[in-house]
Design a protein around this motif. Structure first.
Motif, PDB file in Angstrom:
ATOM      1  N   TRP A   1      32.808  36.820  45.285  1.00 21.64           N
ATOM      2  CA  TRP A   1      33.069  37.889  44.327  1.00 21.64           C
ATOM      3  C   TRP A   1      33.566  39.156  45.011  1.00 21.64           C
ATOM      4  O   TRP A   1      33.672  40.194  44.386  1.00 21.64           O
TER       5      TRP A   1
ATOM      6  N   ALA B   1      32.223  26.638  32.776  1.00 19.37           N
ATOM      7  CA  ALA B   1      32.418  28.080  32.898  1.00 19.37           C
ATOM      8  C   ALA B   1      31.607  28.615  34.054  1.00 19.37           C
ATOM      9  O   ALA B   1      32.101  29.413  34.865  1.00 19.37           O
ATOM     10  N   TYR B   2      30.391  28.154  34.185  1.00 17.07           N
ATOM     11  CA  TYR B   2      29.530  28.607  35.279  1.00 17.07           C
ATOM     12  C   TYR B   2      30.151  28.262  36.625  1.00 17.07           C
ATOM     13  O   TYR B   2      30.267  29.113  37.510  1.00 17.07           O
TER      14      TYR B   2
ATOM     15  N   VAL C   1      33.133  30.556  37.212  1.00 15.39           N
ATOM     16  CA  VAL C   1      32.819  31.976  37.378  1.00 15.39           C
ATOM     17  C   VAL C   1      32.211  32.239  38.748  1.00 15.39           C
ATOM     18  O   VAL C   1      32.581  33.200  39.422  1.00 15.39           O
TER      19      VAL C   1
ATOM     20  N   ILE D   1      39.219  31.018  39.453  1.00  9.80           N
ATOM     21  CA  ILE D   1      39.832  31.312  38.160  1.00  9.80           C
ATOM     22  C   ILE D   1      41.339  31.127  38.237  1.00  9.80           C
ATOM     23  O   ILE D   1      41.954  30.510  37.371  1.00  9.80           O
TER      24      ILE D   1
ATOM     25  N   VAL E   1      36.923  32.596  30.140  1.00  3.40           N
ATOM     26  CA  VAL E   1      36.232  32.431  31.421  1.00  3.40           C
ATOM     27  C   VAL E   1      36.563  33.578  32.386  1.00  3.40           C
ATOM     28  O   VAL E   1      35.646  34.167  32.972  1.00  3.40           O
TER      29      VAL E   1
ATOM     30  N   LEU F   1      34.735  36.578  31.206  1.00  5.98           N
ATOM     31  CA  LEU F   1      33.315  36.447  31.536  1.00  5.98           C
ATOM     32  C   LEU F   1      33.079  36.870  32.973  1.00  5.98           C
ATOM     33  O   LEU F   1      32.144  37.607  33.293  1.00  5.98           O
ATOM     34  N   TYR F   2      33.966  36.423  33.858  1.00  7.51           N
ATOM     35  CA  TYR F   2      33.818  36.796  35.261  1.00  7.51           C
ATOM     36  C   TYR F   2      33.941  38.308  35.437  1.00  7.51           C
ATOM     37  O   TYR F   2      33.119  38.929  36.095  1.00  7.51           O
TER      38      TYR F   2
ATOM     39  N   ALA G   1      26.000  35.123  36.476  1.00  5.80           N
ATOM     40  CA  ALA G   1      26.699  34.130  35.664  1.00  5.80           C
ATOM     41  C   ALA G   1      25.735  33.473  34.696  1.00  5.80           C
ATOM     42  O   ALA G   1      26.005  33.368  33.491  1.00  5.80           O
TER      43      ALA G   1
END
Lengths: 374, 518, 371
Positions: free
Chosen positions: C6, C138-139, C142, C149, C290, C293-294, C313
């Motif tokens: 991240w 999605a998890y 992310v 992504i 997605v 969400l991230y 997440a």
């Protein structure tokens, strides 16, 4: 490790709480293939449903049921109380509508269910029935397959040969909501031994029955619409070649395939009237000629004779449509596209405007092939 | 994950402790050797107790007249060379003929050992030990000659037009097979030893001027970190080296074919040869590489391309077909064409089980048949195939246990999974379809799509030796696509696949040796 | 092993220009495309497609401005940029703003996706269960950060290209006369439609977060242009197909005009194409929410600082599930919430960049002049 555990947990959770209520196994479904809508003697709505039976133990492979109901959705519960499993319209093939119902204003509102329910097959054919719908629904000819499928095939092939018009639910909806074009659907009738699809039913923009076209008229309409699907076969009786001389055998006849239709539409407006000039150029291929004629030499002469005949036939069809004030040709689209300001004034009464319109037709055929013999 | 690691470590530590106790007492393996032959021989015997295959031959060493002894393990050494090239020379050659100070044996490789650990390793490797009275070192003579299989065609990776040589169980031979194909001095070999109890030689092979040094360092770090008793098989090593051991998908290729290994090395990958195992590891690899076979390059390109497309299609069928069948029958029957649905309906009406159970019965039967076929000798396996395929399939339909279409679905799934050239990938795919079947039976086509998304997400987040597994699809490398789903003519592939990050990009179109930087 | 996926400044998390383009495009193209032809036709009839060009112009301008802003602090996201120029607390405020904005974005689209499935395929299933189905992928994506992504968007765009091809089957049903006359009522209706089209290009504000990840920052400007143009082309294609097939008055009758029109495609080997289409379109929709969400989770992580990405997440997904479990928005509520959200979107994606750009350029000039 933790991921694997949580995956397991999620899977367990899903299985326990989902309950999978959407799941209906195929064998627990009654696939309604044909549906009939009609009015009975007391002017009450009758809904017919015809669906296949899968079980080996059943002697007949088709079940037909009828109920009285207020609406289509209302009928479903009543039908489900009668047929062998849960009703589904996902594979609906034909919707038969009685002519009696067609003459009732607002009958199209009944179709709302089909458009609102996403499960319904929107390509189901909408067919008008001359005579009581029940007769066809319960009809089970021994030399045909399941009637619902037979009718589907019949309508498709007849349409492919340009004999009848075909309208699916979507197509019908499109024409109905198109102000510049009126819907036209297949017409079906039952004789003693078989079902015949040889009519096209003209409806106005509220879905009301207006009139009908027979096979030949429909073929001409297909040319007018520039919508011929495959080879279109026409037969002419040419008076110049001595047609109608002999009562038993008509030797002045000539048949041909229309290979292609090239249509040109010019739109005009004058004195409060629309004017349409329709120019057609048709390459044709001779398939039958009962009189002797030197096609090689006098092509132009023969073409002219055919033109005259065809033009007269087209004129007759247009006159008929104008008389009924319905426009299945879609000339309103041209009016909107090229004469928008004038169209706007009449867009809500296009039928009337069409009736008053000045429609001129010019046909030029062109013999491109005379066949194997001279 | 951390828990398991800790657990493994504990286990490893325990094992070590116990092994030390068993060996303990007698000989200090790190102590220097004695100069007395008697003491050395006694120590040797104390290390190899209860070892009737240890042969010790004492004889006078003619050159110096001292006493000497030759020790070797009976089955692991080549008796011919011991008799003719060692004993004969040592016992017959006398002072006048031999040069003093040089061992008069006609053996290529002679090592000197100074510690008992080395000695033990040498004897167990089939070397013969020459102990000479008065010397503080021992000569280990390369007389390896253990029972060995002849080099034959690969059973599991059969090829029509490729070479018909497969790896055997000796790393020397395997390295030789690769060297034969890649005769260049740029081919480097890095040797490492794995295993605490039973050491095993592991050789990392790569092209020095092609391979990204990061791969080699990562790989050797990972191998060095291994703390295990013993490795008997390449599969074991692969499992310990994988980036994500919990994933279903294999992240390293193991192959039995020298030509496959060579072609991968040429693309800039590294190859790990494990002694005593007949397959080698290739790393780093990507998902699509599992669908490539060496035959792709020996057949003409249109045919090879067609085969590749067929394999990817087969992969899709093998994963999704049973799930799609269940989804279509239980949820989304609208999708099936009308005529088909009517006949399916008739078949299904006779079957008492829900589609999921029906599919499960057939899939599990099929897996059992396959496993039975593997265990049995070839002629019997054929019978099992016939019994299983025809008898069970036909009878199950007639008995009303499964429907006709289900048999078709299962059969085509099975055939599809046989097409995939890599066994590990085929096995993973076979396993993958079960969760998909479950999801399909719960949520229909939405369940399948959800599984598909999981697959995609795994594909893009998996790594092989730290490199992305989804390359060249995601991250997208269009230029590499010449050799992914299709196999375009070789002359279009002027450059090496950029997804391997090789040091030299070009492999064609340059007159210089080995190409130039591109 | 333990790379911080991240961290925008890390070289490990950089994305290629193509991934940059496709991620922006992915956030733009989602549920809106299904209803857009109908929405446009309801306001300006068959001239609605012209308004798309204006939407494109505005969104391209706004995204170019965003790129200009991000150039001022290329190694960080908008949060670090604000903290750098205006102090720590402004940074926190920005993190809060984007945390809320992106979370709502993700939630509304995920919820709409579940509603779509519910109304088209699984009428009797609960919304929250349908949502749950997409949590695992999605998890995984992310926690993989921007790189995962970017790759996901890449692969999904590739996998969904065939759908555009399938739409071409509809052309033979179409009638070009539907489009004539062009601009039948003049420019006014078109101008009134611009609002709708501007909103349908929302998603380019992801440049605020993507920019530091881009490996070749020189490509940023034409990258955002390419993304907007690609979105425009797809919107244009879909809208025109719908306008050609539906008759002009019919199209406004349908909620998801695009899905309904697909219903009429039938093949001999497969009927009811809409079910397949929608199921595959879920992939396309998933690449809208997605990333959002991230970005949401990322912003909140920046706000709170503590904790691992994984926790965030999970937490976000759990909260989404809980909201649906308790609230369970229906179509109308979803519709209204989207409308409300689009106003926020206008502020965040169009107004804010312009203001920020103004302030920043003054600030930078002042600084330069000072030194």
């Amino acid at each position: 490790m933790r991921r694997a555990l949580s995956l397991l947990l999620a899977a367990a959770l899903l299985t326990t709480i989902s309950g999978c209520r959407d799941r209906v196994d195929l064998e627990n479904v009654t696939l309604m293939l044909m549906m009939g809508l009609d009015l009975d003697e007391n002017n009450k709505l009758v809904i017919y449903a015809s669906s296949p039976v899968f079980s080996k133990e059943a002697k007949e492979k088709n079940e037909v049921t009828q109920v009285n109901a207020e609406t289509l959705r209302d009928s479903r519960g009543k039908l489900e109380a009668r047929v062998s499993a849960l009703i589904s319209t996902g594979k609906l093939q034909n919707i038969l509508v009685g002519k009696k119902l067609l003459q009732h204003p607002g009958w199209i509102k009944l179709l709302d269910l089909f458009y609102r329910d996403s499960k319904t097959r929107i390509n189901a054919r909408l067919i008008a029935v001359d005579g009581p719908v029940g007769e066809i629904m319960y009809f089970a000819p021994a030399n045909k397959r399941r009637l619902s499928l037979h009718i589907a095939k019949l309508v498709d092939t007849a349409n492919e040969r340009n004999l009848v018009e075909k309208a699916t639910l979507f197509e019908f909806n499109r024409q109905l909501l198109e102000r510049g074009k009126m819907p036209i659907i297949t017409g079906l009738r039952k004789t003693k031994r078989e079902v015949v699809a040889d009519e096209s039913i003209l409806l106005d923009n509220s879905g009301m029955y207006v009139g009908s076209l027979d096979l030949e008229e429909n073929e001409i309409l297909q040319i007018l619409q520039d919508d011929q699907i495959s080879d279109l076969s026409l037969t002419f009786l040419l008076p110049e070649q001595g047609a109608n001389k002999d009562k038993a055998l008509n030797l002045g006849a000539l048949s041909c395939y229309v290979v292609d239709v090239k249509r040109k539409v010019r739109t005009g407006y004058s004195d409060g009237r629309f004017r349409f000039d329709l120019d057609f150029r048709l390459p044709i291929r001779l398939t039958e000629r009962l009189f002797s004629f030197d096609v090689q030499k006098d092509t132009a002469q023969l073409e002219k004779q055919i033109d005259k005949q065809l033009q007269a036939q087209m004129k007759a069809v247009v006159d008929k449509l104008q008389k009924h004030a319905v426009d299945p040709i879609g000339l309103g689209l041209f009016a909107r596209a090229y004469r928008y300001r004038d169209w706007k004034k009449v867009q809500d009464q296009w039928g009337e405007a069409f009736k008053n319109a000045d429609i001129r037709i010019r046909v030029r055929t062109e013999i491109i092939d005379m066949g194997e013999i001279r | 994950m951390t828990m398991i690691r800790r657990f493994l470590k504990l286990m490893g530590a325990g094992g070590q402790a116990s092994s030390r106790k068993a060996k303990g007492g007698a000989v200090d393996r790190h102590a220097p050797l004695s100069t007395s032959l008697e003491r050395n021989l006694a120590d040797l015997k104390r290390i190899f107790t209860e070892a009737p295959d240890l042969v010790i031959r004492t004889f006078p060493y003619k050159q110096t007249g001292r006493r000497a002894a030759l020790a070797y393990l009976n089955g692991l050494s080549d008796k011919n060379s011991i008799n003719n090239n060692i004993l004969h020379e040592l016992m017959q050659v006398d002072e006048e003929e031999g040069t003093p100070g040089i061992l008069p044996v006609s053996i290529g490789k002679v090592e000197t050992c100074t510690s008992w650990t080395q000695l033990e390793y040498a004897v167990l490797n089939g070397q013969s030990l020459l102990l000479i009275d008065g010397a503080d070192r021992v000569f280990a003579l390369a007389t390896q000659g253990w029972p060995q299989r002849a080099i034959a065609d690969s059973q599991i990776e059969a090829s029509l037009k490729g070479a018909h040589q497969a790896f055997v169980e000796t790393s020397e031979s395997n390295i030789a097979l690769i060297r034969r194909l890649l005769g260049t001095s740029e081919l480097k070999i890095k040797e490492m030893i794995v295993g605490n109890r039973v050491p095993c030689k592991v050789s990392i092979m790569y092209m020095e001027d092609l391979t990204e040094p990061e791969f080699i360092s990562t790989m050797s770090q990972r191998i060095a970190k291994l703390d295990t008793d013993c490795i008997l098989n390449t599969g074991e090593l692969a499992e310990m080296l994988e980036d994500q051991p919990f994933s279903l998908l294999p992240q390293l290729i193991t192959t039995e074919r020298p030509d496959t290994a060579a072609s991968q090395i040429l693309q800039g990958r590294i190859c790990v040869v494990v002694d005593r195992s007949s397959s080698v590891l290739i790393a780093p690899v990507n998902f699509v590489a599992f669908f490539h076979g060496i035959d792709d390059y020996s057949t003409r390109w249109p045919i090879a391309s067609f085969m590749r497309l067929l394999r990817f299609f087969a992969c899709f069928v093998a994963i999704f077909l049973p799930g799609i069948y269940i989804a279509c029958i239980s949820f989304n029957y609208e999708v099936i064409p009308l005529d088909l649905i009517l006949s399916i309906g008739q078949f299904r009406a006779a079957v008492p089980f829900p589609p999921f159970i029906e599919a499960l019965i057939m899939e599990i039967t099929l897996e059992m048949l396959r496993e039975a076929g593997v265990r049995l000798p070839a002629p019997v396996a054929q019978t099992v195939g016939i019994v299983g395929g025809i008898v069970i399939g036909q009878a199950a339909v007639q008995a009303g246990i499964v429907s006709n279409l289900m048999v078709v679905v299962v059969a085509s799934t099975a055939v599809a999974s046989f097409i995939i050239p890599n066994y590990d990938m085929a096995a993973a795919i076979r396993l993958m379809r079960f969760p998909i079947m479950i999801m399909a039976s719960l949520f229909g086509i939405i369940g399948i799509i959800s599984c598909f998304m999981v697959l995609l997400a795994r594909l893009i987040s998996l790594r092989s030796l730290g490199e992305s597994y989804g390359v060249p699809i995601a991250p997208l490398r269009i230029r590499d696509w010449k050799d992914v789903f299709l196999r375009l003519p070789l002359w279009t592939m002027v450059k090496r696949p950029s997804s391997v990050r090789s040091l030299q990009k070009r492999r064609m179109g340059s007159s210089e040796h080995g190409g130039e930087e591109g | 092993m333990s790379i911080d996926r991240w961290n925008p400044a890390s070289k490990q998390n950089s994305i290629t220009t193509l991934q940059f383009i496709l991620t922006i495009h992915s956030m733009q193209l989602g549920v809106a495309a299904l209803s857009m032809p109908g929405d446009l036709a309801r306001i300006s009839g068959t001239d609605g497609w012209i308004a798309l060009f204006f939407g494109w112009m505005f969104s391209s301008a706004a995204s170019l401005i965003i790129v200009q802003i991000m150039k001022a602090y290329p190694s960080g996201t908008i949060i670090e940029l604000m903290a750098h120029f205006f102090g720590k607390w402004t940074g926190k405020l920005t993190a809060l703003l984007f945390g809320v904005y992106m979370s709502i974005f993700a939630y509304l689209i995920l919820d709409r996706m579940a509603l779509l499935i519910q109304s088209w395929i699984m009428q009797q299933s609960k919304t929250y269960i349908l949502m749950l189905l997409f949590f695992v992928p999605a998890y995984t994506i992310v926690i993989g950060g921007v790189r995962a992504i970017g790759r996901y968007c890449e692969i999904v765009v590739l996998l969904s290209l065939w759908m555009l091809g399938a739409m071409l089957f509809l052309l033979k049903e179409g009638n070009w006369l539907h489009l004539l006359p062009v601009l039948k009522e003049g420019w006014m209706p078109v101008i009134r439609t611009i609002n709708t089209t501007i909103i349908s290009f929302l998603g380019f504000e992801s440049v605020f977060f993507l920019y530091p990840h881009l490996d070749n920052k020189k490509n940023a400007s034409w990258g955002v242009l390419a993304a907007n143009t690609y979105t425009l082309l797809i919107y244009l294609f879909l809208t025109l197909i719908c306008f050609l097939v539906y008759s002009p008055d019919q199209i406004s009758e349908y909620n998801e005009a695009l899905l309904t029109v697909v219903k009429i495609i039938e093949f001999r080997f497969m009927e009811r194409f809409d079910i397949i289409m929608l199921a595959c379109y879920l992939l396309v929709i998933s690449k809208t929410w997605v990333p959002a969400l991230y970005f949401g989770a990322f912003s909140v992580k920046r706000l709170l600082i503590v904790g691992k990405p994984k926790r965030y997440a999970w937490l976000f997904l759990a909260v989404m599930f809980a909201i649906t479990y308790v609230w369970d928005p229906d179509w109308n509520e979803s519709q209204n919430a989207m409308k409300w959200f689009s106003r926020l979107g206008l502020a965040v994606a169009y107004v804010m960049p312009v203001l920020l750009w103004g302030v920043l350029s003054i600030l930078l000039r002042f600084k330069r002049w000072q030194t």
